[in-house]
Scaffold this motif. Structure first.
Motif, mmCIF file in Angstrom:
data_model
loop_
_atom_site.group_PDB
_atom_site.id
_atom_site.type_symbol
_atom_site.label_atom_id
_atom_site.label_comp_id
_atom_site.label_asym_id
_atom_site.label_seq_id
_atom_site.Cartn_x
_atom_site.Cartn_y
_atom_site.Cartn_z
ATOM 1 N N UNK A 292 -32.696 -16.849 -8.501
ATOM 2 C CA UNK A 292 -32.449 -17.625 -7.284
ATOM 3 C C UNK A 292 -30.942 -17.753 -7.064
ATOM 4 N N UNK A 293 -30.448 -17.278 -5.908
ATOM 5 C CA UNK A 293 -29.035 -17.396 -5.557
ATOM 6 C C UNK A 293 -28.907 -18.144 -4.236
ATOM 7 N N UNK A 294 -27.916 -19.020 -4.145
ATOM 8 C CA UNK A 294 -27.774 -19.891 -2.977
ATOM 9 C C UNK A 294 -26.377 -19.756 -2.389
ATOM 10 N N UNK A 295 -26.313 -19.604 -1.061
ATOM 11 C CA UNK A 295 -25.054 -19.703 -0.338
ATOM 12 C C UNK A 295 -25.096 -21.001 0.452
ATOM 13 N N UNK A 296 -24.324 -21.983 -0.002
ATOM 14 C CA UNK A 296 -24.287 -23.268 0.682
ATOM 15 C C UNK A 296 -23.472 -23.153 1.978
ATOM 16 N N UNK A 342 -23.466 -12.098 10.003
ATOM 17 C CA UNK A 342 -23.946 -11.080 9.075
ATOM 18 C C UNK A 342 -23.217 -11.242 7.747
ATOM 19 N N UNK A 343 -24.003 -11.510 6.702
ATOM 20 C CA UNK A 343 -23.462 -11.691 5.357
ATOM 21 C C UNK A 343 -23.777 -10.469 4.501
ATOM 22 N N UNK A 344 -22.847 -10.158 3.621
ATOM 23 C CA UNK A 344 -23.075 -9.145 2.598
ATOM 24 C C UNK A 344 -23.211 -9.858 1.258
ATOM 25 N N UNK A 345 -24.303 -9.592 0.553
ATOM 26 C CA UNK A 345 -24.540 -10.179 -0.759
ATOM 27 C C UNK A 345 -24.484 -9.087 -1.810
ATOM 28 N N UNK A 346 -23.670 -9.291 -2.824
ATOM 29 C CA UNK A 346 -23.641 -8.393 -3.962
ATOM 30 C C UNK A 346 -24.075 -9.123 -5.216
ATOM 31 N N UNK A 347 -24.944 -8.520 -6.014
ATOM 32 C CA UNK A 347 -25.371 -9.092 -7.296
ATOM 33 C C UNK A 347 -25.053 -8.072 -8.377
ATOM 34 N N UNK A 348 -24.194 -8.423 -9.311
ATOM 35 C CA UNK A 348 -23.754 -7.464 -10.321
ATOM 36 C C UNK A 348 -24.703 -7.435 -11.520
ATOM 37 N N UNK A 349 -24.336 -6.637 -12.533
ATOM 38 C CA UNK A 349 -25.224 -6.453 -13.682
ATOM 39 C C UNK A 349 -25.351 -7.713 -14.530
ATOM 40 N N UNK A 351 -25.948 -10.564 -13.094
ATOM 41 C CA UNK A 351 -26.716 -11.421 -12.181
ATOM 42 C C UNK A 351 -25.821 -12.446 -11.483
ATOM 43 N N UNK A 352 -24.551 -12.064 -11.284
ATOM 44 C CA UNK A 352 -23.603 -12.941 -10.591
ATOM 45 C C UNK A 352 -23.515 -12.528 -9.119
ATOM 46 N N UNK A 353 -23.695 -13.479 -8.199
ATOM 47 C CA UNK A 353 -23.652 -13.140 -6.774
ATOM 48 C C UNK A 353 -22.249 -13.238 -6.192
ATOM 49 N N UNK A 354 -21.979 -12.436 -5.170
ATOM 50 C CA UNK A 354 -20.757 -12.572 -4.386
ATOM 51 C C UNK A 354 -21.135 -12.443 -2.917
ATOM 52 N N UNK A 355 -20.549 -13.296 -2.070
ATOM 53 C CA UNK A 355 -20.911 -13.362 -0.657
ATOM 54 C C UNK A 355 -19.702 -13.047 0.216
ATOM 55 N N UNK A 356 -19.932 -12.295 1.280
ATOM 56 C CA UNK A 356 -18.869 -12.013 2.255
ATOM 57 C C UNK A 356 -19.441 -12.144 3.658
#
Length: 375
Positions: A292-296, A342-349, A351-356
Motif C-alpha cells: 500500500x502506497x499513499x500520496x497525501x 497526471x502523476x508518475x509513480x515509480x516503485x523501486x526494488x 518497494x520505495x515509492x516516488x511521485x512526480x
C-alpha cells in the motif's frame, strides 16, 4: 497538489469519464461537454449547448452517449441521445419515465441505468435485449467491463449491505452475487478484461478485490485507512491478466495505490507459516502495509475526483541470486472542480515509492490550440 479554485465554482464539472481503452476522456459541465486526448491533454471537441450530466465515449469513434442535466428544457435528464461528433447531429434518442443515472457502452451493447431498473440494448438496432429490476440505486452506481469475452456489469444488490450483482451483458444472464462488505457500496470497478472486481463500502476503510470467476470464494483485502472516508473512484491498471495495481481516490484528498502482485505473493508465502495459517487471508491482507502506497494531498480535501491508471511498465533487476521487478505507472486524475492532473509513480526494488506531478491544467479554460504539457 493542484492549485485549484474553490470546489463550489459556478462552472464545475458535472460528469467525467475515460473511454474504454483510456486513450481519451470527456467531461460534462453546465455549459456543454468536451473531449480530450489522454496522451497529450489536447482538447479535441467541444460543444456549448447547455448542461450535461452524462457523456460517454465509444472508444475513439465519433459516437457519444449524452444525457442532459435538466437545466434547459431541451436537455432532459430522461432522454438519452446518441450523438455524432463529426456531423454534430443526433443519430437516435431514447426516452425514459425517470432520470437516467448512468450509461455504459461497448461495440455491441448499450446499458442504461435508472434508479430501480437497468436496460440492456443492442447497440446497432437499439432493440431492448433485457431489463433488470434492481434495488434502489439513486447514485447510479455501477461498473462495466467492455471486453467481449468477459463483458460484465456490476450493480448494487442491497441497500443495507455491500452486496454486488454481477451480470453477463453478452450472454444476458446473472453471473453471480457477491457479499463484499457489511456497509452499502460506495464504489465498484471491473478490470478491463472482466476478470477482477474491486469494491469499497460507504465506510471506506477497506477495499476488496474479487476474482469474478471465483467471486464467492476468493477475495483480497486492502486497508485504505483507519478513519472513514468516501471513496470517489477506483481504477485497475491495464493488463491482460492480473492488474499490477489498483488506485483509489477519496474525500481525504489522498491517492492510494495497492499492489495486487505483492499481496498475492505475500499471501502465498504466509500460508506456509504456522501463524499465517491461523488467520483468515482477508484479515492478514488488510494488516499488511507493504503493498500500500499513499500520496497525501494529491487533490484538495473533499473535492470529488475520478482516477484512471493509463499505463504500467515493469522492468526487472537482478540482485544477487534473485530477480526483482520495478514498476512505473502513469495515473490521471480529473477533479470535479475542473482540473486534470497526471502523476508518475515509480516503485523501486526496495518497494520505495516516488511521485512526480507530470502535468496539470484547467479543463474548463483550456482552448483547442493549447499545448498542455506544462505543470
Amino acid at each position: 497538489m493542484a492549485k485549484e479554485s474553490c470546489s463550489s465554482s459556478s462552472t464545475r464539472i458535472l460528469c467525467a469519464s475515460f473511454n474504454q481503452d483510456n486513450s481519451g476522456f470527456c467531461i460534462g459541465t453546465k455549459e456543454g461537454f468536451k473531449i480530450f486526448d489522454s496522451q497529450t491533454g489536447r482538447l479535441c471537441f467541444e460543444r456549448a449547448i447547455g448542461g450535461f450530466s452524462i457523456v460517454e465515449m465509444l472508444f475513439s469513434t465519433s459516437l457519444l452517449s449524452i444525457v442532459g442535466a435538466g437545466e434547459q428544457p431541451s436537455l432532459s435528464p430522461r432522454r438519452l441521445c446518441l450523438f455524432n461528433t463529426i456531423t454534430g447531429t443526433a443519430l437516435r434518442e431514447l426516452n425514459f419515465l425517470t432520470s437516467i443515472l448512468a450509461v455504459r457502452v461497448n461495440k455491441k451493447r448499450l446499458v442504461v441505468l435508472l434508479q430501480d431498473k437497468t436496460y440492456i440494448y443492442d447497440l446497432n438496432s437499439l432493440a431492448i435485449l433485457d431489463t433488470i429490476d434492481t434495488v434502489l440505486n439513486t447514485k447510479g452506481l455501477c461498473a462495466f467491463s467492455p471486453n467481449m469475452d468477459g463483458c460484465y456489469l456490476a450493480l448494487p444488490a442491497s441497500t443495507t449491505k455491500g452486496s454486488v450483482l454481477v451480470y453477463n451483458v453478452m450472454e444476458l444472464n446473472t453471473h453471480c452475487e457477491i457479499d463484499a462488505h457489511r456497509s452499502p457500496l460506495a464504489a465498484i470497478v471491473l478490470s478491463s478484461n472482466g476478470m477482477y472486481m474491486a469494491t469499497a463500502s460507504e465506510q471506506g476503510t477497506i477495499v476488496r478485490v474479487h476474482l469474478v470467476s471465483q467471486a464467492t470464494e476468493q477475495s483480497y483485502s486492502f486497508r485504505r485507512g483507519t478513519y472513514p472516508s468516501t471513496i470517489y473512484s477506483l481504477s485497475f491498471g491495464p493488463s491482460l491478466q492480473l492488474p499490477d495495481i489498483l488506485v483509489a481516490t477519496s474525500s481525504s484528498g489522498s491517492m492510494h495505490v495497492f499492489s495486487l502482485a505483492s499481496l498475492i505473493n505475500q499471501r502465498s508465502k504466509r500460508s506456509s507459516t504456522l501463524l499465517g495459517s491461523m488467520f483468515p487471508d482477508t484479515v492478514n491482507d488488510a494488516l499488511e502495509p507493504s503493498h500500500h502506497h499513499v500520496l497525501h494531498n494529491a487533490v484538495p480535501t473533499g473535492v470529488k475526483s475520478y482516477t484512471m491508471v493509463r499505463s504500467v511498465e515493469k522492468s526487472s533487476e537482478e540482485l544477487s541470486t534473485s530477480q526483482i521487478s520495478t514498476l512505473r505507472a502513469s495515473i490521471s486524475i480529473i477533479t470535479y472542480s475542473g482540473y486534470f492532473l497526471e502523476y508518475s509513480l515509480g516503485i523501486n526494488h526496495l518497494n520505495e515509492p516516488s511521485w512526480t506531478l507530470e502535468r496539470e491544467f484547467n479543463l474548463l479554460t483550456v482552448l483547442k490550440e493549447d499545448v498542455t504539457n506544462a505543470k
